[in-house]
Design a protein around this motif. Structure first.
Motif, mmCIF file in Angstrom:
data_model
loop_
_atom_site.group_PDB
_atom_site.id
_atom_site.type_symbol
_atom_site.label_atom_id
_atom_site.label_comp_id
_atom_site.label_asym_id
_atom_site.label_seq_id
_atom_site.Cartn_x
_atom_site.Cartn_y
_atom_site.Cartn_z
ATOM 1 N N HIS A 99 -10.934 3.026 2.012
ATOM 2 C CA HIS A 99 -10.140 3.062 0.788
ATOM 3 C C HIS A 99 -10.990 3.786 -0.247
ATOM 4 C CE1 HIS A 99 -7.500 -0.018 2.544
ATOM 5 N NE2 HIS A 99 -8.582 -0.719 2.827
ATOM 6 N N THR A 123 -6.508 5.046 1.737
ATOM 7 C CA THR A 123 -5.657 4.832 0.566
ATOM 8 C C THR A 123 -6.396 5.373 -0.647
ATOM 9 O OG1 THR A 123 -6.580 2.680 -0.055
ATOM 10 C CG2 THR A 123 -4.763 2.660 1.538
ATOM 11 N N PRO A 199 -1.085 6.253 0.834
ATOM 12 C CA PRO A 199 -0.591 5.299 -0.155
ATOM 13 C C PRO A 199 -1.505 5.343 -1.384
ATOM 14 C CG PRO A 199 -0.714 4.273 2.016
ATOM 15 C CD PRO A 199 -1.366 5.614 2.138
ATOM 16 N N ARG A 246 -3.944 -6.137 -9.427
ATOM 17 C CA ARG A 246 -3.004 -5.195 -8.807
ATOM 18 C C ARG A 246 -3.684 -4.399 -7.700
ATOM 19 N NH1 ARG A 246 -0.003 -3.386 -6.107
ATOM 20 N NH2 ARG A 246 1.799 -2.040 -6.448
ATOM 21 N N GLU A 249 -3.949 -6.533 -4.609
ATOM 22 C CA GLU A 249 -2.638 -6.618 -3.949
ATOM 23 C C GLU A 249 -2.365 -5.340 -3.149
ATOM 24 O OE1 GLU A 249 0.066 -7.158 -7.169
ATOM 25 O OE2 GLU A 249 -0.481 -9.278 -7.496
ATOM 26 N N PHE A 250 -2.662 -4.199 -3.770
ATOM 27 C CA PHE A 250 -2.431 -2.902 -3.121
ATOM 28 C C PHE A 250 -3.275 -2.771 -1.852
ATOM 29 C CE2 PHE A 250 -3.937 1.543 -2.729
ATOM 30 C CZ PHE A 250 -2.729 2.189 -2.485
ATOM 31 N N ALA A 252 -4.453 -5.177 -0.008
ATOM 32 C CA ALA A 252 -3.943 -6.128 0.979
ATOM 33 C C ALA A 252 -2.676 -5.624 1.659
ATOM 34 C CB ALA A 252 -3.693 -7.480 0.318
ATOM 35 N N GLU A 253 -1.881 -4.861 0.902
ATOM 36 C CA GLU A 253 -0.635 -4.294 1.461
ATOM 37 C C GLU A 253 -0.919 -3.112 2.393
ATOM 38 O OE1 GLU A 253 1.268 -3.046 -2.096
ATOM 39 O OE2 GLU A 253 1.654 -5.084 -2.794
ATOM 40 N N ASN A 254 -2.106 -2.517 2.276
ATOM 41 C CA ASN A 254 -2.418 -1.286 3.001
ATOM 42 C C ASN A 254 -3.716 -1.417 3.785
ATOM 43 O OD1 ASN A 254 -0.310 0.821 1.950
ATOM 44 N ND2 ASN A 254 -1.019 -0.249 0.118
ATOM 45 N N ARG A 255 -3.737 -2.392 4.640
ATOM 46 C CA ARG A 255 -4.941 -2.642 5.459
ATOM 47 C C ARG A 255 -5.267 -1.439 6.337
ATOM 48 N NH1 ARG A 255 -8.063 -6.698 3.871
ATOM 49 N NH2 ARG A 255 -6.878 -8.507 3.152
#
Length: 256
Positions: A99, A123, A199, A246, A249-250, A252-255
Motif C-alpha cells: 500500500h 493501493t 483503489p 478512514r 477502513e480503506f 481493511a477493504e483492500n487487503r
C-alpha cells in the motif's frame, strides 16, 4: 531506528516498523515538501496508528529532505526520480507489493510511482492533493524566494512565510528545498491519472487552499473515492483522527 540505503547516487534514510505479531501488510509512506518521515508520519501518530492496526509501516526521507543526501541541482527532484527512490526502497526490503500513501508532494510522487511501477503499488492514499495534481497548486516561485531570503521577517508572501517557517522549524536545508520546488511540481494529465487503476483514497482538508478538490480528481480516476477532512487546512489535515480512521477502513477493504 533509522536505516539507510543507496539509490541513484543518494543515501536515503528510512524506517521500517513492524507490529509485534505475524506477517503484516506493508504500507509505504511518502512525505510532503520540506517535511521528513519524522515530521509527516512519526510525530502525527501515523506510524503508531498503522502498526497498532497490524500493518508494517515503512517511511523514507525523500532526497533533499530529512537525513537523506541533499542536492542543489533541480534536475534531481522530478517526481519520477523520487518515485524511483520509493520503488527502490521496496526492492531493497524485498517487498513485491505495498500500500502506498503520500501527503502533498508525496501524494504526487505516489501517483507517479503508481504509473511507473504499477505492479508494486497495491493501493494508493493521496493526502493533501486533489485536482492540483493536474491543474497545479498555485504560484510557488515566491516560496523558493522565501526559502532563500536572508531575513525571514522581510518575506511578504503569505504562503512563502508559511513554508519558510515550516522549513526553519524542521531544520531543513533551504537551498536543497529551493532546488526541489522548481521541478517537483510536475503535473499529470487527465489521461495519465485515468490510467491509475489501483483503489485510491483521496483525503483533503475542507480548509486546504493548496490541494484543490479531491472530488474532481477522484472523478477522473477509475477506482478512486474522495474524503473531506472537515475543518482542517493543509498543515493540520495530516494528523487528523477522522482521516486516520478512514485510511484504516480503506486498507481493511483492500487487503493485499
Amino acid at each position: 531506528m533509522t536505516q539507510f540505503f543507496s539509490h541513484d547516487g543518494f543515501e536515503l534514510a528510512f524506517i521500517d516498523r513492524a507490529p509485534h505479531h505475524g506477517e503484516a501488510e506493508p504500507v509505504l509512506l511518502i512525505h510532503g515538501f520540506a517535511s521528513s518521515h519524522i515530521v509527516n508520519w512519526v510525530a502525527p501518530g501515523w506510524v503508531k496508528t498503522l502498526t497498532e492496526a497490524g500493518y508494517r509501516a515503512i517511511a523514507l526521507d525523500n532526497r533533499g529532505h530529512g537525513l537523506s543526501t541533499k542536492s542543489y541541482n533541480a534536475d534531481d527532484y522530478t517526481p519520477e526520480k523520487m518515485a524511483s527512490d520509493a520503488a527502490a526502497l521496496l526492492d531493497h526490503l524485498g517487498i513485491e507489493r505495498a500500500h502506498v500513501m503520500g501527503y502533498s508532494m508525496g501524494a504526487r510522487v505516489s501517483a507517479f510511482m503508481a504509473l511507473a511501477t504499477p505492479e508494486k503499488v497495491a493501493t494508493l492514499v493521496l493526502g493533501g492533493l486533489g485536482i492540483g495534481m493536474i491543474e497545479g497548486v498555485g504560484d510557488w516561485d515566491p516560496i523558493a524566494e522565501a526559502l532563500l531570503a536572508p531575513d525571514p521577517a522581510a518575506i511578504g508572501h503569505t504562503r512563502g512565510q508559511m513554508f519558510r517557517a515550516f522549513a526553519d522549524q524542521t531544520k531543513s536545508d533551504r537551498a536543497a528545498l529551493a532546488a526541489c520546488i522548481s521541478t517537483s511540481r510536475e503535473l499529470l494529465s487527465e489521461a495519465e491519472v485515468a490510467r491509475i487503476m489501483q483503489p485510491t483514497l483521496i483525503g483533503v482538508g475542507t480548509r486546504d487552499d493548496i490541494a484543490g478538490s479531491p472530488e474532481e480528481l477522484a472523478a477522473l480516476m477509475p477506482n478512486a473515492v474522495a474524503f473531506d477532512i472537515e475543518g482542517r487546512d493543509h498543515m493540520l489535515s495530516v494528523g487528523d483522527r477522522t482521516f486516520k480512521k478512514r485510511v484504516l477502513e480503506f486498507l481493511a477493504e483492500n487487503r493485499l
